[in-house]
Scaffold this active site. Structure first.
Site, PDB file in Angstrom:
ATOM      1  N   CYS A   1     -10.642   3.664  32.509  1.00 48.87           N
ATOM      2  CA  CYS A   1     -11.966   3.376  33.082  1.00 48.87           C
ATOM      3  C   CYS A   1     -13.015   3.631  32.022  1.00 48.87           C
ATOM      4  O   CYS A   1     -13.045   4.718  31.439  1.00 48.87           O
ATOM      5  CB  CYS A   1     -12.232   4.236  34.311  1.00 48.87           C
ATOM      6  N   HIS A   2     -13.875   2.651  31.778  1.00 50.83           N
ATOM      7  CA  HIS A   2     -14.874   2.808  30.724  1.00 50.83           C
ATOM      8  C   HIS A   2     -16.064   3.660  31.143  1.00 50.83           C
ATOM      9  O   HIS A   2     -17.012   3.824  30.379  1.00 50.83           O
ATOM     10  CB  HIS A   2     -15.347   1.441  30.207  1.00 50.83           C
TER      11      HIS A   2
ATOM     12  N   HIS B   1     -13.026   8.069  38.373  1.00 54.00           N
ATOM     13  CA  HIS B   1     -14.364   7.986  38.974  1.00 54.00           C
ATOM     14  C   HIS B   1     -14.918   9.333  39.399  1.00 54.00           C
ATOM     15  O   HIS B   1     -16.099   9.435  39.747  1.00 54.00           O
ATOM     16  CB  HIS B   1     -14.414   7.011  40.171  1.00 54.00           C
TER      17      HIS B   1
END
Length: 293
Positions: free
Chosen positions: A18-19, A48
């Site tokens: 995840c960037h 997240h």
């Protein structure tokens, strides 16, 4: 959840990327006026919901500078949900305000709170209802995306070969014997985050080199950060188990314990919603022999 299922049930070497980790680090560096190449950090948690347990500028703790920055109106308004979380929980979380408003009890349970925290942010995905759907619909209006694609091919489909901040090319290069590369990836928790459950999928620093992917011990999260991660993990574990077993009741129970869902709906309302969702998606769920529970 996808990584957890793959890591649990297959021998495929998989890590989710995840960037938001490097993206948020760059955002925080910009807020305090630091060149991003002078910033170092330790970030761990789950996808997240990863937390910068350390954030340093030239080796010095930069959190005092971040606390000062987020009290500026323009910066506070950019990420209202995440900045509220930071001001109350003391550590910065990785993913956008819109997504993080979905992972807790605090911001989306009443109309007045949604209006206050989720509709006026100025960064990407502040929490506005159906934000991503509206983005896609805008791209689809009048066939805009088709025109862009045709134009791109008419120009010879040129590729920008400059490396972006995305991880994948660095990881592939490192695994083939190039320069070792550290990134944040989603891997099984083999004692990497000590106050999250064993074997669940966690997001921690990972060293990629010719030996493959080598997760790095991150230690314990601050207890307030671990609490939010553990709430999400409990639901995710039930959802994965329910999906693999084809057990609709366990999927319902996973959703019943989701923090935001539980904050706004009764158990009976959740059951009704889940049955409707199963009905709408039955063609894509062949492992479920029945949706009765």
């Amino acid at each position: 959840m996808l990584c957890r299922a793959m890591q649990r049930e297959t021998n495929v070497k998989v890590s989710g990327l995840c960037h938001s980790v490097q993206g948020t680090a760059g955002m925080l560096a910009e807020w305090i006026g630091a060149p991003v190449d002078e910033v170092t950090y330790v970030c761990a948690g789950i996808n997240h919901l990863s937390w910068y347990t350390e954030f340093k500028w030239n080796g010095e703790d930069a959190y005092p500078l971040i606390r000062k920055a987020v009290r500026k109106k323009k910066i506070y308004n950019a990420e209202q949900v995440r900045n509220e979380m930071f001001l109350h929980l003391d550590y910065y979380v990785t993913e956008s305000s819109g997504h993080n408003s979905e992972y807790n009890w605090w911001f989306r349970k009443r109309a007045d709170l949604i209006e206050k925290y989720c509709e006026k942010g100025t960064n990407w995905n502040p929490g506005e209802y159906a934000y991503i759907l509206k983005e896609y619909q805008a791209r689809d209006k009048g066939g805009a995306w088709e025109k862009d694609v045709r134009k791109w091919f008419d120009e010879g489909a040129p590729f920008d070969l400059e490396r972006s901040e995305e991880y994948a090319s660095h990881i592939i290069n490192a695994s083939l014997g190039g320069a070792p590369f550290v990134f944040n990836g989603n891997v099984p928790n083999t004692g990497l985050v000590t106050n999250l459950p064993e074997d669940v999928c966690v997001e921690v620093p990972v060293l990629a080199n010719k030996r493959g992917l080598n997760p790095i011990h991150a230690g314990a999260l601050p207890p307030q950060c671990a609490a939010l991660c553990n709430a999400a993990i409990a639901s995710e574990e039930m959802a994965v188990e329910g999906a693999l077993r084809g057990d609709p009741k366990l999927v319902f129970q996973a959703i019943a314990f989701d923090p935001l869902t539980a904050a706004v709906l009764s158990l009976a309302e959740i059951k009704k919603m889940v049955k409707l969702m199963f009905k709408k998606n039955k063609d894509y769920l062949p492992q479920f022999k029945s949706f009765d529970f």
